[in-house]
Design an enzyme around this catalytic site. Structure first.
Site, mmCIF file in Angstrom:
data_model
loop_
_atom_site.group_PDB
_atom_site.id
_atom_site.type_symbol
_atom_site.label_atom_id
_atom_site.label_comp_id
_atom_site.label_asym_id
_atom_site.label_seq_id
_atom_site.Cartn_x
_atom_site.Cartn_y
_atom_site.Cartn_z
ATOM 1 N N SER A 85 0.820 -1.195 0.000
ATOM 2 C CA SER A 85 0.000 0.000 0.000
ATOM 3 C C SER A 85 0.865 1.260 0.000
ATOM 4 O O SER A 85 1.638 1.471 -0.931
ATOM 5 C CB SER A 85 -0.955 -0.044 1.201
ATOM 6 O OG SER A 85 -1.961 0.931 1.095
ATOM 7 N N ASP B 234 -10.278 -3.496 -5.178
ATOM 8 C CA ASP B 234 -9.470 -2.427 -4.597
ATOM 9 C C ASP B 234 -9.444 -1.271 -5.596
ATOM 10 O O ASP B 234 -9.125 -1.483 -6.778
ATOM 11 C CB ASP B 234 -8.050 -2.952 -4.347
ATOM 12 C CG ASP B 234 -7.134 -1.969 -3.639
ATOM 13 O OD1 ASP B 234 -7.480 -0.776 -3.560
ATOM 14 O OD2 ASP B 234 -6.063 -2.398 -3.183
ATOM 15 N N HIS C 12 -8.019 -4.990 -0.408
ATOM 16 C CA HIS C 12 -6.865 -4.270 0.131
ATOM 17 C C HIS C 12 -6.597 -4.739 1.565
ATOM 18 O O HIS C 12 -7.522 -4.909 2.354
ATOM 19 C CB HIS C 12 -7.145 -2.766 0.111
ATOM 20 C CG HIS C 12 -5.932 -1.922 0.244
ATOM 21 N ND1 HIS C 12 -5.155 -1.553 -0.829
ATOM 22 C CD2 HIS C 12 -5.351 -1.364 1.332
ATOM 23 C CE1 HIS C 12 -4.155 -0.802 -0.413
ATOM 24 N NE2 HIS C 12 -4.248 -0.676 0.897
#
Length: 315
Positions: A152, A248, A278
């Site tokens: 991320s 996502d 995610h």
């Protein structure tokens, strides 16, 4: 925006992960401070923790003046730099402790987790500066091969570090980037539209993270240390493996970044983990899909640490 029906796309194991994640947060989050949010996030991550693999040892050390945690399973000439996720405002050494330990146990490589400064107390480029300094200091101390890895926000930071290190003695042997954010803006097309309301991460939340990450009025459009896709030159980057979660809003970023590297003559492979959301790293012990994706990640780290790139061209 076109919305996606997740009732069948996401399997029951992943829904169980989503529900367990939600249990760590109060129903009413109004009035929560950043300290409260961080405690909830760390407690949520801890709820998915697992014992260290046999033989893995850990020690907290300063690397380039940055607090880091070093995992080892014996002597190794490969070091994995790990940059944690959390939207640049959450997370730290504890939130990704068990993930880093399992990467170490799966590969037998040294893993150095970077406790970079968080926004909004420390806005961009503080996190990037810390990740770069820790990476350079780790290489100076250990040498050998260097593999950059992050999830991320951490994938964003890892890619940004790789761009900055081109042409230097600290050039990484590869990078593994997990459901990363690489774009200069939060768009309204592609996965930003089809997965705008995805469980675990919504497009609206990405916009909030940007507000806290940057100083008022700042535009990352020309700054690859903030958004790697802002770069105009993608040549000379290390071999790169990217994996995105299907459900996502960031799903398209990985494929776009891989394509830029390939178009510039580099080696990059991007794939999508079907039906996953995610944050799926935390689901690896309760979801077969997440376990398979985590195995792909550790296999990629191991291969790049050996100097191999066993994937076809980016698709």
């Amino acid at each position: 925006m076109t919305q996606t029906d997740y009732t069948t796309l996401i399997d029951e194991e992943t829904w169980a992960f989503i529900r367990k994640t939600g249990e760590a947060y109060p129903e009413d989050m109004d009035g929560m401070t950043f300290e409260d949010m961080r405690r909830c996030y760390d407690a949520m991550c801890d709820a998915f923790s697992a014992p260290y693999p046999p033989g893995v040892t850990v020690a907290d050390k300063a690397m380039g003046g940055v607090h880091c945690r070093v995992y080892e399973a014996g002597p190794s000439d490969v070091t994995v730099m790990y940059y944690h996720g959390g939207g640049w405002i959450l997370g730290g050494l504890e939130s990704h402790d068990h993930i880093c330990a399992e990467i170490c146990g799966s590969t037998d490589y040294r893993v150095v987790s970077v406790d970079y400064r968080l926004a909004p107390e420390h806005r961009h480029p503080a996190a990037f500066d810390d990740c770069l300094a820790a990476t350079q200091a780790t290489f100076a101390r250990h040498g050998g091969r260097l593999v950059l890895c992050g999830d991320s926000a951490g994938a964003n930071l890892g890619a940004a570090v790789a761009h900055r290190l081109r042409g230097t003695p600290v050039m990484p042997s590869g990078q593994v980037l997990i459901y990363g954010s690489f774009s200069t803006k939060i768009g309204s097309e592609g996965s930003y539209a089809t997965h705008a309301e995805a469980p675990m991460l919504k497009r609206s939340e990405l916009l909030v993270y940007r507000v806290f990450r940057y100083a008022e009025g700042y535009d990352p459009a020309d700054d690859p240390t903030a958004a790697p896709l802002a770069d105009t030159d993608f040549s000379g980057l290390p071999p790169t493996f990217l994996i995105a979660a299907e459900c996502d809003p960031l799903a398209d970023d990985s494929a776009i970044y891989a394509a830029r590297i390939s178009e510039a003559g580099g080696r990059a492979h991007s794939e999508v983990a079907p039906g996953l959301v995610h944050g799926f790293l935390r689901a690896r012990h309760m979801s077969h899909r997440a376990a398979e994706a985590f195995a792909r990640i550790t296999d990629a780290i191991a291969a790049l640490g050996r100097g191999e790139f066993p994937w076809p061209e980016t698709r």
